[in-house]
Design a protein around this motif. Sequence first.
Motif, PDB file in Angstrom:
ATOM      1  N   ALA A 117      77.144   3.898  53.381  1.00  0.00           N
ATOM      2  CA  ALA A 117      76.726   5.525  53.027  1.00  0.00           C
ATOM      3  C   ALA A 117      76.115   5.690  51.675  1.00  0.00           C
ATOM      4  O   ALA A 117      76.761   5.465  50.843  1.00  0.00           O
ATOM      5  N   PHE A 118      74.861   5.476  51.846  1.00  0.00           N
ATOM      6  CA  PHE A 118      74.181   5.763  50.745  1.00  0.00           C
ATOM      7  C   PHE A 118      74.072   7.072  49.872  1.00  0.00           C
ATOM      8  O   PHE A 118      74.305   8.153  50.612  1.00  0.00           O
ATOM      9  N   PRO A 119      74.355   7.007  48.515  1.00  0.00           N
ATOM     10  CA  PRO A 119      74.618   8.121  47.843  1.00  0.00           C
ATOM     11  C   PRO A 119      73.090   8.960  48.036  1.00  0.00           C
ATOM     12  O   PRO A 119      72.056   8.388  48.344  1.00  0.00           O
ATOM     13  N   GLY A 120      72.940  10.085  47.628  1.00  0.00           N
ATOM     14  CA  GLY A 120      71.932  10.921  47.606  1.00  0.00           C
ATOM     15  C   GLY A 120      70.812  10.625  46.317  1.00  0.00           C
ATOM     16  O   GLY A 120      69.477  10.799  46.558  1.00  0.00           O
ATOM     17  N   HIS A 121      71.427   9.878  45.488  1.00  0.00           N
ATOM     18  CA  HIS A 121      70.449   9.483  44.367  1.00  0.00           C
ATOM     19  C   HIS A 121      71.295   8.305  43.824  1.00  0.00           C
ATOM     20  O   HIS A 121      72.088   7.971  44.094  1.00  0.00           O
TER      21      HIS A 121
ATOM     22  N   CYS B 172      69.220   9.223  53.717  1.00  0.00           N
ATOM     23  CA  CYS B 172      69.543  10.625  52.747  1.00  0.00           C
ATOM     24  C   CYS B 172      68.403  11.371  53.246  1.00  0.00           C
ATOM     25  O   CYS B 172      68.746  12.846  53.211  1.00  0.00           O
ATOM     26  N   CYS B 173      67.185  10.898  53.617  1.00  0.00           N
ATOM     27  CA  CYS B 173      66.255  12.335  54.110  1.00  0.00           C
ATOM     28  C   CYS B 173      65.166  11.692  55.439  1.00  0.00           C
ATOM     29  O   CYS B 173      64.197  11.341  55.167  1.00  0.00           O
ATOM     30  N   PRO B 174      65.987  11.639  56.522  1.00  0.00           N
ATOM     31  CA  PRO B 174      65.537  10.967  57.583  1.00  0.00           C
ATOM     32  C   PRO B 174      64.160  11.766  58.148  1.00  0.00           C
ATOM     33  O   PRO B 174      63.258  11.401  58.954  1.00  0.00           O
ATOM     34  N   ALA B 175      64.202  13.175  57.994  1.00  0.00           N
ATOM     35  CA  ALA B 175      63.090  13.907  58.456  1.00  0.00           C
ATOM     36  C   ALA B 175      61.744  14.149  57.639  1.00  0.00           C
ATOM     37  O   ALA B 175      60.900  14.880  57.972  1.00  0.00           O
ATOM     38  N   SER B 176      61.952  13.422  56.473  1.00  0.00           N
ATOM     39  CA  SER B 176      60.759  13.671  55.431  1.00  0.00           C
ATOM     40  C   SER B 176      59.664  12.830  55.500  1.00  0.00           C
ATOM     41  O   SER B 176      58.667  13.072  54.541  1.00  0.00           O
ATOM     42  N   GLY B 177      59.577  11.786  56.230  1.00  0.00           N
ATOM     43  CA  GLY B 177      58.617  10.913  56.125  1.00  0.00           C
ATOM     44  C   GLY B 177      57.203  11.500  57.010  1.00  0.00           C
ATOM     45  O   GLY B 177      57.516  12.460  57.825  1.00  0.00           O
TER      46      GLY B 177
END
Length: 258
Positions: free
Chosen positions: A196-200, A252-257
């Motif tokens: 579970a990666f942190p957001g930063h 963390c941001c699966p829809a941003s690519g």
Amino acid sequence: MYPTLSKKKATCIRQLALKKYRLEQAAFVLEGKKSIQALLSARYAIKCIVGTSSFFVANQDIVASIRKETEVFETKKEVLSGLGSFVHNHEVLAVAAIPSATEPSISPVDITLALDGIQDPGNLGTIIRIADWYGIATILCSQTTVELYNPKVLQASMGSFAKVNLHYVDLPRYLEGLKLPILGATLDGQPVHDFAFPGHGVLVIGNESHGIQPAVKAILTEAIAIPRYGQANSLNAATATAILCDNWKRFCCPASGR
């Protein structure tokens, strides 16, 4: 159209292939059209551009972008290929000033890369390109990491060196002062597929042969690993960086690519 490159100026440019002279002159050489285009749109002060007459005629967009304070010289392609480190460069090269060191700017909402003793110029250049691809703005480098302005580093970065900020620091001391998650790539860490990666935070990539030094490993908040399904002993450092950055960004941001 432009004055011919003098022998004295040519000698100064050839010297920049060596780190000693890059440090003395606070300058570096960049070769090839795409790299020059990246340089022209970046923060670097360009001392001079050297190209063949045919290059300048065929690339008026680049000519129009050259700043007034930049000297421009013409030379033959045979001379040009002997000025830099790559004999296949028959078009253009530039000499740019190495900017003064600045304090790193660490994002509180994104990933920062930290490189602990990366030695291979191709690896560093590729990692810079990977950082640019994944929108990572800052890379921290230990003092034992290969020099950014090594010609092979610049070539492998494919212009991304101009868009990613590199800072050489006392890595253990610097990381110790950060109040952020610090993840390190190790062979015995938690599998990234279940992590579970942190957001930063900071992702530390170690030396190609020895991994992360003990002083840095002691600071890690988590150790992560890429699961191995075959028999290879290890992964190339740049390849591992790409896999880990991809997993972190997807988590963390699966829809941003794009």
